[in-house]
Scaffold this motif. Structure first.
Motif, mmCIF file in Angstrom:
data_model
loop_
_atom_site.group_PDB
_atom_site.id
_atom_site.type_symbol
_atom_site.label_atom_id
_atom_site.label_comp_id
_atom_site.label_asym_id
_atom_site.label_seq_id
_atom_site.Cartn_x
_atom_site.Cartn_y
_atom_site.Cartn_z
ATOM 1 N N SER A 34 0.847 -1.188 0.000
ATOM 2 C CA SER A 34 0.000 0.000 0.000
ATOM 3 C C SER A 34 0.885 1.242 0.000
ATOM 4 O O SER A 34 2.067 1.188 0.352
ATOM 5 N N GLU A 35 0.295 2.370 -0.365
ATOM 6 C CA GLU A 35 1.040 3.628 -0.337
ATOM 7 C C GLU A 35 1.540 3.923 1.078
ATOM 8 O O GLU A 35 2.679 4.354 1.272
ATOM 9 N N GLN A 36 0.708 3.675 2.065
ATOM 10 C CA GLN A 36 1.096 3.918 3.456
ATOM 11 C C GLN A 36 2.288 3.040 3.857
ATOM 12 O O GLN A 36 3.242 3.514 4.483
ATOM 13 N N GLU A 37 2.233 1.778 3.494
ATOM 14 C CA GLU A 37 3.329 0.857 3.814
ATOM 15 C C GLU A 37 4.614 1.287 3.105
ATOM 16 O O GLU A 37 5.698 1.274 3.695
ATOM 17 N N PHE A 38 4.491 1.689 1.859
ATOM 18 C CA PHE A 38 5.665 2.111 1.094
ATOM 19 C C PHE A 38 6.254 3.395 1.676
ATOM 20 O O PHE A 38 7.471 3.539 1.800
ATOM 21 N N ALA A 39 5.395 4.324 2.064
ATOM 22 C CA ALA A 39 5.853 5.570 2.692
ATOM 23 C C ALA A 39 6.601 5.265 3.986
ATOM 24 O O ALA A 39 7.637 5.885 4.271
ATOM 25 N N GLU A 40 6.117 4.294 4.750
ATOM 26 C CA GLU A 40 6.791 3.921 5.994
ATOM 27 C C GLU A 40 8.162 3.303 5.708
ATOM 28 O O GLU A 40 9.120 3.532 6.449
ATOM 29 N N ARG A 41 8.281 2.555 4.632
ATOM 30 C CA ARG A 41 9.583 1.997 4.250
ATOM 31 C C ARG A 41 10.573 3.130 3.947
ATOM 32 O O ARG A 41 11.729 3.080 4.368
ATOM 33 N N ILE A 42 10.122 4.108 3.193
ATOM 34 C CA ILE A 42 10.982 5.247 2.866
ATOM 35 C C ILE A 42 11.426 5.942 4.146
ATOM 36 O O ILE A 42 12.609 6.231 4.333
ATOM 37 N N ARG A 43 10.489 6.206 5.031
ATOM 38 C CA ARG A 43 10.791 6.880 6.297
ATOM 39 C C ARG A 43 11.803 6.060 7.114
ATOM 40 O O ARG A 43 12.799 6.594 7.600
ATOM 41 N N SER A 44 11.555 4.796 7.268
ATOM 42 C CA SER A 44 12.398 3.932 8.087
ATOM 43 C C SER A 44 13.816 3.831 7.521
ATOM 44 O O SER A 44 14.807 4.002 8.248
ATOM 45 N N ILE A 45 13.939 3.552 6.235
ATOM 46 C CA ILE A 45 15.260 3.414 5.614
ATOM 47 C C ILE A 45 16.008 4.743 5.651
ATOM 48 O O ILE A 45 17.195 4.794 5.975
ATOM 49 N N SER A 46 15.317 5.836 5.350
ATOM 50 C CA SER A 46 15.949 7.163 5.295
ATOM 51 C C SER A 46 16.490 7.628 6.637
ATOM 52 O O SER A 46 17.354 8.500 6.683
ATOM 53 N N ASN A 47 16.004 7.067 7.712
ATOM 54 C CA ASN A 47 16.530 7.423 9.037
ATOM 55 C C ASN A 47 17.951 6.927 9.242
ATOM 56 O O ASN A 47 18.706 7.504 10.020
ATOM 57 N N GLU A 48 18.321 5.861 8.547
ATOM 58 C CA GLU A 48 19.639 5.249 8.757
ATOM 59 C C GLU A 48 20.536 5.261 7.518
ATOM 60 O O GLU A 48 21.754 5.332 7.646
#
Length: 192
Positions: A34-48
């Motif tokens: 889902s768009e929400q799940e994909f957005a969370e992946r971007i957020r999570s990966i971009s933190n590190e």
């Protein structure tokens, strides 16, 4: 062409590119997130780790990111790279450019080895890795079933920094000075 760091606001555009691969064995994910799940992946990966997008005339045409290879502490100096391009923009050197930028940033983060996992055969991806000095470390045979067939996955690896005893811990991308990161994006050239 403009290369910049991804934001959560890019999730729809990136998901549209990823959707071009969901019915292929290039990704082993079998249904589009889902768009929400994909957005969370971007957020999570971009933190590190670095998560990049490439734009042409304001349109996102590709993206690439790095993430931790394995969770155990001793793996912290390794990273896996992924790149997805709009199919209209493949074979134009964009994947190479994105990979090179990722590796330059990962050096600042103290990563020593980068990996690319490639469902084979995938001539374009295999050539990309070999042209950048990756070596095939091995192949997992019949490791994934998708699109009506069993698929092999080859692991490509490359040393990007020397291995020394007592390495300093991995740095989060958030700990790298912004001006250094922006300098890498501006130069967008990789020297091996």
């Amino acid at each position: 062409m403009n290369i910049r760091f991804a934001t959560v606001a890019d999730s729809v555009s990136l998901l549209n590119i990823y959707a071009q691969y969901i019915d292929t064995p290039i990704t082993f994910e079998c249904s589009l997130p889902s768009e929400q799940e994909f957005a969370e992946r971007i957020r999570s990966i971009s933190n590190e780790y670095p998560y990049l997008v490439c734009e042409e005339n304001g349109e996102i045409i590709g993206y690439a990111y790095a993430h931790r290879l394995k969770e155990r502490e001793a793996y912290q100096w390794d990273a896996e790279l992924s790149v997805y391009l709009d199919k209209r923009y493949t074979s134009k050197g964009l994947g190479r450019k994105l990979y090179c930028i990722l590796m330059e940033i990962l050096k600042l983060q103290r990563v020593k080895t980068v990996y690319g996992l490639v469902t084979i055969p995938n001539v374009k991806s295999e050539k990309l890795h070999l042209s950048l000095g990756f070596k095939c470390a091995g192949t997992y045979h019949n490791t994934g079933y998708k699109s009506g067939a069993w698929h092999d996955v080859s692991w490509f690896e490359k040393e990007i920094a020397p291995y020394q005893p007592g390495p300093a811990p991995l740095l989060s991308i958030q700990e790298i000075p912004k001006e250094k990161l922006e300098g890498i994006l501006r130069n967008a050239e990789y020297t091996d």
